[in-house]
Design an enzyme around this catalytic site. Structure first.
Site, short mmCIF file in Angstrom:
data_model
loop_
_atom_site.label_atom_id
_atom_site.label_comp_id
_atom_site.label_asym_id
_atom_site.label_seq_id
_atom_site.Cartn_x
_atom_site.Cartn_y
_atom_site.Cartn_z
N LYS A 211 0.97 4.10 -2.78
CA LYS A 211 0.58 5.48 -2.46
C LYS A 211 1.72 6.46 -2.77
CE LYS A 211 -3.70 4.99 -1.13
NZ LYS A 211 -4.74 5.33 -2.11
N TYR B 243 0.84 -1.21 0.00
CA TYR B 243 0.00 0.00 0.00
C TYR B 243 0.87 1.25 0.00
CZ TYR B 243 -3.63 3.16 1.94
OH TYR B 243 -4.51 4.19 2.17
N1 LIG Z 1 -9.65 6.58 5.60
C1 LIG Z 1 -8.44 7.11 5.74
O1 LIG Z 1 -8.06 7.67 6.81
C2 LIG Z 1 -7.48 7.08 4.60
C3 LIG Z 1 -6.16 7.47 4.86
C4 LIG Z 1 -5.26 7.51 3.81
C5 LIG Z 1 -5.67 7.18 2.53
N2 LIG Z 1 -6.96 6.77 2.31
C6 LIG Z 1 -7.35 6.43 0.94
O2 LIG Z 1 -8.59 7.04 0.64
C7 LIG Z 1 -9.31 6.22 -0.27
C8 LIG Z 1 -10.71 5.91 0.28
O3 LIG Z 1 -10.60 5.15 1.45
P1 LIG Z 1 -11.81 4.93 2.48
O4 LIG Z 1 -11.23 5.07 3.82
O5 LIG Z 1 -12.97 5.77 2.07
O6 LIG Z 1 -12.11 3.37 2.23
P2 LIG Z 1 -13.49 2.56 2.07
O7 LIG Z 1 -13.13 1.14 2.21
O8 LIG Z 1 -14.53 3.12 2.97
O9 LIG Z 1 -13.93 2.87 0.57
C9 LIG Z 1 -13.23 2.38 -0.53
C10 LIG Z 1 -14.21 2.07 -1.63
O10 LIG Z 1 -13.46 1.65 -2.78
C11 LIG Z 1 -14.19 0.60 -3.40
N3 LIG Z 1 -13.30 -0.22 -4.22
C12 LIG Z 1 -12.37 -1.13 -3.76
N4 LIG Z 1 -11.76 -1.68 -4.80
C13 LIG Z 1 -12.30 -1.16 -5.92
C14 LIG Z 1 -12.05 -1.35 -7.30
N5 LIG Z 1 -11.14 -2.24 -7.73
N6 LIG Z 1 -12.77 -0.63 -8.19
C15 LIG Z 1 -13.71 0.26 -7.77
N7 LIG Z 1 -13.99 0.45 -6.46
C16 LIG Z 1 -13.28 -0.24 -5.55
C17 LIG Z 1 -14.81 -0.17 -2.27
O11 LIG Z 1 -15.92 -0.94 -2.69
C18 LIG Z 1 -15.17 0.94 -1.28
O12 LIG Z 1 -16.51 1.35 -1.45
C19 LIG Z 1 -8.47 4.98 -0.50
O13 LIG Z 1 -7.70 5.13 -1.67
C20 LIG Z 1 -7.56 4.95 0.71
O14 LIG Z 1 -6.37 4.26 0.46
C21 LIG Z 1 -7.86 6.70 3.32
#
Ligand SMILES: NC(=O)c1ccc[n+]([C@@H]2O[C@H](COP(=O)([O-])OP(=O)(O)OC[C@H]3O[C@@H](n4cnc5c(N)ncnc54)[C@H](O)[C@@H]3O)[C@@H](O)[C@H]2O)c1
Length: 308
Positions: free
Chosen positions: A166, A162
């Site tokens: 990233k 990851y």
């Molecule tokens: N939540 C945090 O604090 C955080 C921190 C750093 C980075 N991020 C990044 O932010 C983004 C969103 O994360 P989140 O926390 O909302 O996660 P989440 O799991 O709530 O949402 C992610 C969504 O992506 C969808 N998904 C997964 N694989 C997929 C694919 N191959 N094609 C299309 N859709 C797909 C899932 O079905 C899900 O609805 C991600 O890229 C994550 O790495 C989140």
């Protein structure tokens, strides 16, 4: 409204941060393609439900949206989604790449499949959407690309796949910014912090409790984790980057969470040593003497060896 007449594709928009962004862009007038595979936290399975709910919520509020259930890891399916957006809404003005999943293991336990799956969804997924959309944006001489990186780009235990993806997304974004800037297209990256199923779930909470019980983290750190803000606090900065007002914000990386947005010093030269003799060739003995007193002076090992 600030995004009237603009069309947007938001990936991973069925849940978490992507959902809040889709709702926010629609609230400001954008027509939105809501993409989500409906996968579980590890990227497995499919479910149209979350995607349909977000589309319905946008439409119920008077906005315009349509669902796209494809995986961002599929180059061809993403190509069809981008074409569908252009056909339905006349353009692809805004792309927000949020889709993501996790396969966490220490590097010595990580399987080839864990590695490939995370790189495919995050890094290749970003490329797929940016590539297909960039063709249209370049011709239209307008576009906004907002990619989702993470503070994990700095290195993260149990997440080498990851973290690598990233960090790669930042390199991709800055390259796109340089390639597309002259055509009126910007590309920026976000590193969010938000309570979603990715960050705060039963398993993670259990792990944090164990660490607290073993005095590996303080009560304050535990409380801080449990009070993690929601994904809605990330969405406004994404909407800002999508506006015409952000036309010269390009190639930047932002962190966003409740009450705080910041930039990074990223990849800039910090300390340096120079050699003008011997044709500029440093000798190992010189480095043994100089590096600790200059480049590394006062810089700790980020993971020092533990006592047995
Ligand atoms: N939540 C945090 O604090 C955080 C921190 C750093 C980075 N991020 C990044 O932010 C983004 C969103 O994360 P989140 O926390 O909302 O996660 P989440 O799991 O709530 O949402 C992610 C969504 O992506 C969808 N998904 C997964 N694989 C997929 C694919 N191959 N094609 C299309 N859709 C797909 C899932 O079905 C899900 O609805 C991600 O890229 C994550 O790495 C989140």
């Amino acid at each position: 409204m600030h995004l009237d007449g603009r069309s947007a594709i938001v990936t991973g928009a069925g849940r978490g941060i992507g959902k809040e962004i889709a709702l926010e862009l629609a609230r400001h007038g954008a027509e939105v393609v809501v993409n989500d595979l409906g996968a579980d936290r590890g990227g497995a399975g499919t479910d149209n439900g979350p995607d349909d709910e977000v589309v319905a919520a946008i439409q119920a509020a008077g906005g315009t949206a349509m669902a796209a259930y494809c995986s961002v890891a599929s180059y061809d399916e993403v190509g069809r989604m981008v074409a569908a957006c252009a056909e339905a809404y006349g353009s692809v003005d805004i792309v927000v790449n949020v889709a993501g999943m996790l396969r966490e293991r220490m590097v010595w336990n990580m399987t080839e499949d864990d590695w490939d799956a995370v790189i495919s969804v995050h890094l290749k997924g970003h490329f797929n959407v940016c590539h297909h959309a960039a063709k249209l944006m370049r011709t239209a001489r307008h576009g906004r690309i907002i990619n989702f990186s993470s503070d994990a780009f700095k290195g993260s235990v149990g997440q080498c796949n990851y973290s690598a993806a990233k960090a790669g997304i930042i390199g991709l974004t800055r390259s796109l910014a340089r390639e597309l800037g002259r055509y009126g297209v910007t590309a920026n990256a976000m590193c969010p912090l938000a309570a979603t199923r990715m960050t705060v779930n039963d398993k993670v909470i259990e792990g944090m409790k164990r660490r607290l019980d073993n005095a590996l983290i303080s009560q304050a750190q535990y409380d801080n984790f449990m009070a993690m803000p929601g994904p809605e606090f990330v969405a406004p900065m994404v909407a800002y980057l999508a506006t015409d007002a952000a036309a010269d914000v390009n190639g930047q990386v932002f962190h966003a969470e409740r009450g705080r947005i910041h930039t990074y010093f990223y990849g800039e030269e910090a300390r340096s040593i120079h050699k003008q003799t011997d044709g500029g060739l440093f000798d190992l003995d010189e480095l043994l003497q100089w590096v600790p007193n200059t480049l590394m002076s006062g810089i700790p090992n980020i993971a020092p060896k533990q006592d047995a």
